[in-house]
Design a protein around this motif. Structure first.
Motif, PDB file in Angstrom:
ATOM      1  N   ASN A  13      42.191  65.054 160.032  1.00  0.00           N
ATOM      2  CA  ASN A  13      42.031  64.698 158.573  1.00  0.00           C
ATOM      3  C   ASN A  13      42.137  63.059 158.736  1.00  0.00           C
ATOM      4  N   ALA A 186      46.311  69.752 153.331  1.00  0.00           N
ATOM      5  CA  ALA A 186      46.775  68.798 154.462  1.00  0.00           C
ATOM      6  C   ALA A 186      48.149  68.530 154.449  1.00  0.00           C
ATOM      7  N   PRO A 191      44.331  70.128 160.308  1.00  0.00           N
ATOM      8  CA  PRO A 191      42.915  69.710 159.881  1.00  0.00           C
ATOM      9  C   PRO A 191      42.538  70.658 158.518  1.00  0.00           C
ATOM     10  N   VAL A 229      38.716  64.575 154.130  1.00  0.00           N
ATOM     11  CA  VAL A 229      38.704  66.083 155.125  1.00  0.00           C
ATOM     12  C   VAL A 229      38.596  65.858 156.485  1.00  0.00           C
ATOM     13  N   ALA A 230      38.961  66.694 157.265  1.00  0.00           N
ATOM     14  CA  ALA A 230      38.438  66.525 158.846  1.00  0.00           C
ATOM     15  C   ALA A 230      37.113  67.236 158.949  1.00  0.00           C
TER      16      ALA A 230
END
Length: 277
Positions: A13, A186, A191, A229-230
């Motif tokens: 993340n 999260a 992730p 976000v990842a």
């Protein structure tokens, strides 16, 4: 904060964005290589990490007559050819416990479909495969229910886990994406992935197949990446309207480079890292 490593990619993340992209159903090795090559070039140009995705079997089609893809044997051979030719890790769905170990011989990431995300035996089999496990949050689940699912995979000793938001059922044939679910998931430390194209799907909306509103998929992607976000999950195709599955919500392949460039700029703002060029 947890990170997931595969090949030369580190997904997290707080890491530069990973793009998970490809067609919904794998139609041929050649088409898969063309799509993977195009998206990889777009990702390389702006410093995004890339995982190719495609399903060898779409086992949850709306109707019995829906086209399901190449099948497991031919599909895995095609995925292997894409890995070898383009040099990217690959992701595919699994639909039964027995498929997990076999698919993991080729696939770097096994994806648990949203409808199956609470199936204990599926999660255990995927975890035991040793592959990265991408769990799509069911349309029927709240984001704070995901830790129970995580625990099942972790029980196998596998902590290579991704969590994907793909929208929540909102009445009939409609999904809504609650962006609060991204930071909530999260909080697990794992992730988080935003599925930008399935979140604009209209499940069963055409009676014998699903509809979709592809014009809103880039909006969902930009909003999620701006949060931080990842990874972002995007289905793409050279001609979505002729695709065997999920055409109405897939993005045209020739629009991907511009979208990925935009997403990396949002990602840099969200995570305060330099833009790679």
């Amino acid at each position: 904060m947890k990170h997931v490593e595969l090949a030369d990619i580190v997904i997290g993340n707080d890491r530069p964005l990973t793009v998970i992209a490809g067609p919904c159903a794998l139609e041929s090795a050649g088409m898969g290589q063309d799509i993977a090559g195009t998206v990889k070039a777009a990702c390389d140009a702006v410093g995004a990490q890339y995982i190719f995705k495609a399903s060898y079997d779409k086992a949850n089609r709306t109707s019995l007559g829906g086209r399901r893809g190449l099948g497991m044997d031919e599909g895995l051979k095609a995925l292997q050819s894409i890995k070898d030719t383009i040099g990217v890790p690959v992701l595919t769905d699994v639909h039964t416990e027995a498929q997990c170990a076999i698919a993991a011989e080729v696939a770097d990431v096994l994806q648990i479909p949203a409808f199956l995300c609470r199936q204990t035996d599926m999660l255990l089999a995927a975890g035991k495969s040793g592959a990265v496990v991408n769990i799509k949050k069911g349309q029927f689940l709240a984001p704070w229910e995901m830790p129970n699912i995580i625990t099942k995979v972790e029980s196998t000793g596998n902590t290579r886990i991704l969590l994907t938001e793909r929208g929540t059922s909102f009445g009939y044939n409609t999904l809504v994406a609650d962006m609060r679910s991204l930071p909530q998931m999260a909080q697990t430390g794992y992730p988080v992935v935003m599925d930008a194209t399935h979140s604009v799907q209209q499940p069963g909306g055409k009676g014998g197949s699903s509809g979709g509103q592809r014009e809103f998929a880039p909006v969902m992607a930009r909003a999620a990446v701006a949060i931080g976000v990842a990874a972002v999950f995007i289905e793409t195709h050279p001609d979505p309207d002729s695709a065997p599955s999920d055409g109405p919500n897939m993005i045209y392949l020739d629009q991907m480079a511009q979208l990925i460039d935009t997403l990396m700029k949002f990602d840099a703002l969200a995570k305060d890292h330099p833009i790679s060029i």
